[in-house]
Design a protein around this motif. Sequence first.
Motif, PDB file in Angstrom:
ATOM      1  N   ASN A  79      10.528 -45.480  57.056  1.00 32.18           N
ATOM      2  CA  ASN A  79      10.902 -46.694  55.665  1.00 32.18           C
ATOM      3  C   ASN A  79      10.244 -46.325  54.582  1.00 32.18           C
ATOM      4  OD1 ASN A  79       8.870 -47.512  57.827  1.00 32.18           O
ATOM      5  ND2 ASN A  79       8.413 -49.120  56.408  1.00 32.18           N
ATOM      6  N   PHE A  80       9.242 -45.085  54.595  1.00 37.77           N
ATOM      7  CA  PHE A  80       8.645 -44.629  53.781  1.00 37.77           C
ATOM      8  C   PHE A  80       9.068 -43.112  53.228  1.00 37.77           C
ATOM      9  CE2 PHE A  80       5.298 -47.622  55.105  1.00 37.77           C
ATOM     10  CZ  PHE A  80       5.420 -48.382  54.095  1.00 37.77           C
ATOM     11  N   LYS A 102      -6.940 -46.326  62.153  1.00 38.26           N
ATOM     12  CA  LYS A 102      -6.226 -45.962  63.213  1.00 38.26           C
ATOM     13  C   LYS A 102      -6.519 -44.523  63.761  1.00 38.26           C
ATOM     14  CE  LYS A 102      -2.069 -48.485  61.588  1.00 38.26           C
ATOM     15  NZ  LYS A 102      -0.810 -48.332  61.081  1.00 38.26           N
ATOM     16  N   THR A 111       3.379 -45.926  62.928  1.00 38.33           N
ATOM     17  CA  THR A 111       3.959 -47.102  62.587  1.00 38.33           C
ATOM     18  C   THR A 111       3.899 -48.263  63.761  1.00 38.33           C
ATOM     19  OG1 THR A 111       5.819 -46.601  63.006  1.00 38.33           O
ATOM     20  CG2 THR A 111       5.100 -45.913  60.568  1.00 38.33           C
ATOM     21  N   SER A 112       3.949 -49.578  63.339  1.00 36.83           N
ATOM     22  CA  SER A 112       4.198 -50.488  64.530  1.00 36.83           C
ATOM     23  C   SER A 112       5.634 -50.241  65.149  1.00 36.83           C
ATOM     24  CB  SER A 112       4.107 -51.882  63.926  1.00 36.83           C
ATOM     25  OG  SER A 112       4.343 -51.957  62.564  1.00 36.83           O
ATOM     26  N   LYS A 113       6.484 -49.848  64.242  1.00 40.17           N
ATOM     27  CA  LYS A 113       7.896 -49.462  64.709  1.00 40.17           C
ATOM     28  C   LYS A 113       8.006 -48.496  65.858  1.00 40.17           C
ATOM     29  CE  LYS A 113       9.878 -50.674  60.182  1.00 40.17           C
ATOM     30  NZ  LYS A 113       8.886 -50.746  59.535  1.00 40.17           N
ATOM     31  N   ASP A 149      -1.885 -39.937  60.627  1.00 32.90           N
ATOM     32  CA  ASP A 149      -1.772 -41.557  59.915  1.00 32.90           C
ATOM     33  C   ASP A 149      -2.942 -41.556  58.834  1.00 32.90           C
ATOM     34  OD1 ASP A 149      -0.237 -44.237  60.194  1.00 32.90           O
ATOM     35  OD2 ASP A 149      -1.829 -44.305  58.982  1.00 32.90           O
ATOM     36  N   THR A 150      -2.683 -41.814  57.689  1.00 31.82           N
ATOM     37  CA  THR A 150      -3.671 -42.214  56.475  1.00 31.82           C
ATOM     38  C   THR A 150      -4.613 -43.281  56.609  1.00 31.82           C
ATOM     39  OG1 THR A 150      -2.172 -43.159  55.165  1.00 31.82           O
ATOM     40  CG2 THR A 150      -2.370 -40.869  54.685  1.00 31.82           C
ATOM     41  N   THR A 151      -4.299 -44.223  57.735  1.00 39.00           N
ATOM     42  CA  THR A 151      -5.185 -45.310  57.932  1.00 39.00           C
ATOM     43  C   THR A 151      -6.577 -44.903  58.479  1.00 39.00           C
ATOM     44  OG1 THR A 151      -3.040 -46.586  57.878  1.00 39.00           O
ATOM     45  CG2 THR A 151      -5.050 -47.747  58.527  1.00 39.00           C
ATOM     46  N   LYS A 186       5.642 -35.989  48.727  1.00 40.53           N
ATOM     47  CA  LYS A 186       4.502 -35.570  48.848  1.00 40.53           C
ATOM     48  C   LYS A 186       4.130 -34.486  49.754  1.00 40.53           C
ATOM     49  CE  LYS A 186       2.246 -39.051  51.671  1.00 40.53           C
ATOM     50  NZ  LYS A 186       1.580 -40.156  51.483  1.00 40.53           N
ATOM     51  N   TYR A 194      -3.100 -53.320  59.826  1.00 36.26           N
ATOM     52  CA  TYR A 194      -2.019 -53.046  59.005  1.00 36.26           C
ATOM     53  C   TYR A 194      -2.581 -53.422  57.544  1.00 36.26           C
ATOM     54  CZ  TYR A 194       2.051 -52.916  55.972  1.00 36.26           C
ATOM     55  OH  TYR A 194       2.885 -52.733  55.049  1.00 36.26           O
ATOM     56  N   SER A 250       0.212 -47.857  50.932  1.00 34.66           N
ATOM     57  CA  SER A 250       1.023 -47.079  50.683  1.00 34.66           C
ATOM     58  C   SER A 250       1.433 -47.185  49.234  1.00 34.66           C
ATOM     59  CB  SER A 250       2.513 -46.975  51.243  1.00 34.66           C
ATOM     60  OG  SER A 250       2.949 -48.340  51.279  1.00 34.66           O
ATOM     61  N   GLU A 256       8.612 -41.592  49.697  1.00 34.24           N
ATOM     62  CA  GLU A 256       7.493 -41.189  49.336  1.00 34.24           C
ATOM     63  C   GLU A 256       6.864 -39.963  50.166  1.00 34.24           C
ATOM     64  OE1 GLU A 256       4.782 -44.612  49.457  1.00 34.24           O
ATOM     65  OE2 GLU A 256       2.972 -43.484  49.545  1.00 34.24           O
ATOM     66  N   ILE A 257       7.177 -39.932  51.295  1.00 34.30           N
ATOM     67  CA  ILE A 257       6.671 -39.033  52.528  1.00 34.30           C
ATOM     68  C   ILE A 257       7.271 -37.648  51.999  1.00 34.30           C
ATOM     69  CG2 ILE A 257       6.583 -38.214  54.770  1.00 34.30           C
ATOM     70  CD1 ILE A 257       6.102 -41.049  55.273  1.00 34.30           C
ATOM     71  N   TYR A 292       4.846 -38.525  62.137  1.00 33.36           N
ATOM     72  CA  TYR A 292       4.370 -38.801  60.817  1.00 33.36           C
ATOM     73  C   TYR A 292       4.405 -40.355  60.562  1.00 33.36           C
ATOM     74  CZ  TYR A 292       3.164 -37.649  55.982  1.00 33.36           C
ATOM     75  OH  TYR A 292       2.410 -37.484  54.625  1.00 33.36           O
ATOM     76  N   GLY A 293       3.278 -40.873  60.729  1.00 37.20           N
ATOM     77  CA  GLY A 293       2.946 -42.221  60.561  1.00 37.20           C
ATOM     78  C   GLY A 293       2.873 -43.049  61.709  1.00 37.20           C
TER      79      GLY A 293
HETATM   80  P1  TMP Z   1       4.311 -49.600  59.168  1.00 39.23           P
HETATM   81  O1  TMP Z   1       5.608 -48.994  59.251  1.00 39.23           O
HETATM   82  O2  TMP Z   1       3.766 -50.447  60.502  1.00 39.23           O
HETATM   83  O3  TMP Z   1       4.152 -50.346  58.038  1.00 39.23           O
HETATM   84  O4  TMP Z   1       3.070 -48.572  59.263  1.00 39.23           O
HETATM   85  C1  TMP Z   1       3.339 -47.507  58.054  1.00 39.23           C
HETATM   86  C2  TMP Z   1       1.917 -46.467  58.351  1.00 39.23           C
HETATM   87  O5  TMP Z   1       2.479 -45.267  57.930  1.00 39.23           O
HETATM   88  C3  TMP Z   1       0.624 -46.759  57.879  1.00 39.23           C
HETATM   89  O6  TMP Z   1      -0.062 -46.845  58.941  1.00 39.23           O
HETATM   90  C4  TMP Z   1       0.298 -45.689  56.901  1.00 39.23           C
HETATM   91  C5  TMP Z   1       1.048 -44.716  57.499  1.00 39.23           C
HETATM   92  N1  TMP Z   1       1.567 -43.879  56.310  1.00 39.23           N
HETATM   93  C6  TMP Z   1       0.954 -42.531  56.323  1.00 39.23           C
HETATM   94  O7  TMP Z   1       0.378 -42.139  57.005  1.00 39.23           O
HETATM   95  N2  TMP Z   1       1.576 -41.667  55.385  1.00 39.23           N
HETATM   96  C7  TMP Z   1       2.137 -41.944  54.212  1.00 39.23           C
HETATM   97  O8  TMP Z   1       2.476 -41.360  53.380  1.00 39.23           O
HETATM   98  C8  TMP Z   1       2.667 -43.468  54.212  1.00 39.23           C
HETATM   99  C9  TMP Z   1       3.532 -43.938  53.204  1.00 39.23           C
HETATM  100  C10 TMP Z   1       2.549 -44.301  55.370  1.00 39.23           C
END
Ligand code: TMP
Length: 393
Positions: A366-367, A332, A305-307, A327-329, A374, A62, A67, A370-371, A302-303
């Motif tokens: 939670n994003f 991962k 996430t740990s959640k 995911d953009t990371t 874009k 993480y 973001s 932003e999502i 989309y994402g």
């Molecule tokens: P988190 O909820 O565990 O903090 O992880 C958020 C993940 O969402 C993190 O791996 C980055 C990803 N993410 C995207 O892939 N695209 C996006 O536009 C945003 C805002 C986050």
Amino acid sequence: MEKTTQFLDLGKQPLANGFLSMQDIDTEYFYNLKYQYDPETSLVSMIDKPAPELMFNDSYPYHSSGSRTMNLHFNRTANSIKSNYNPKTILEIGTNDGAFIRHFNKENSLCVEPCSNFAANTSNDGYSTYNEFWSLELAQKIREEHGFIDVIYAANTMCHMHDLDSALEGIHTLLGPKSVFIFEDPSLLSMLQRCSYDQLYDEHPYIFSVTALDKILRKHHMIITNVESLPVHGGSNRIYAQTTHSPIAIHQSMGYHNHLFMERQLGVDNFETYELFSEAVKRSKGFLLGMLVAFNGNVISYGATSKSTTIFNYCGIGPETIKYIIDTTKDKQCLLSPGAHIPILSPEEGLSNLSDFDAIFLGAWNFIKEILQKERRLKNKKWITHVPFPRFL
Ligand code: TMP
């Protein structure tokens, strides 16, 4: 005296950030994710906590600066700390990739970060970095080397700490009469209001209410002076605290009193509230599954996430329901999601053919702002969220 009581069982869960490859599936770690409420301290805590070393190691994926939302958040936070406190020394506990501390001079800053991949980042850039878990012993060492610290800051880190008493004793060791301890973590109140049970995973042995923090900080000779609600991480609280061992008069703000009042109104100090929450979680699971299954496997997420690790494993959602996650990371991508083993693709790959899917589950809810801003090209798809209840956006 009433006893600490379990109220929620989210079943067998993997590590929320334990993204893995095919060959690691056989040795994947699982534990049982359960939470309890303690009527004496008002603390909500995990029952069997996996060892911190399993999660926070040299490949923790993480990135705090992953973001635009979080980069803006840390930029604003740093500016506000500079203008309100103008600290000569600042210590950040849990610096991650340095998204916050980089706004301060190297000479004035101290970093604490147990994940060596991230500690190397700040250390290579010249920031004095302790590559260790936060502990009372480390606090004593810092006190000997640097004396009291003007500002101690921790974002999404205090709720990770298993031994809260020792962690807070360490913080108090470093607070001089004018020092301030500022920390922010996901809010219990927001979780209850939004039924966002995905705040609960291995890295969150605690989800704090102001009510519980008020008690535990007092026990460690600290007093909350202000509380601010933050939109990040699905609803967080930022707490400002100082030592009670100060000759300076202590003022507790309206923000502090309002939060305590709101929490009392919602019943955070009443076990029945948690029983109702647990029922709401079960209903949420049923509705979400119904919505996703109706798309016959034509859904992506989309994402990564740990959640969403908590959601997919609790609801029994796998690749037959969610085709893949984008995911953009980079760390991962090309891996599988923990437990559910859903493939993770880069957005470029996963969105190259829009006729591949009909619906998108918003794992990174939670994003949302932003999502959606874009991803206008995805406006004709069905977006699904489970917050505050399973629904189309
Ligand atoms: P988190 O909820 O565990 O903090 O992880 C958020 C993940 O969402 C993190 O791996 C980055 C990803 N993410 C995207 O892939 N695209 C996006 O536009 C945003 C805002 C986050």
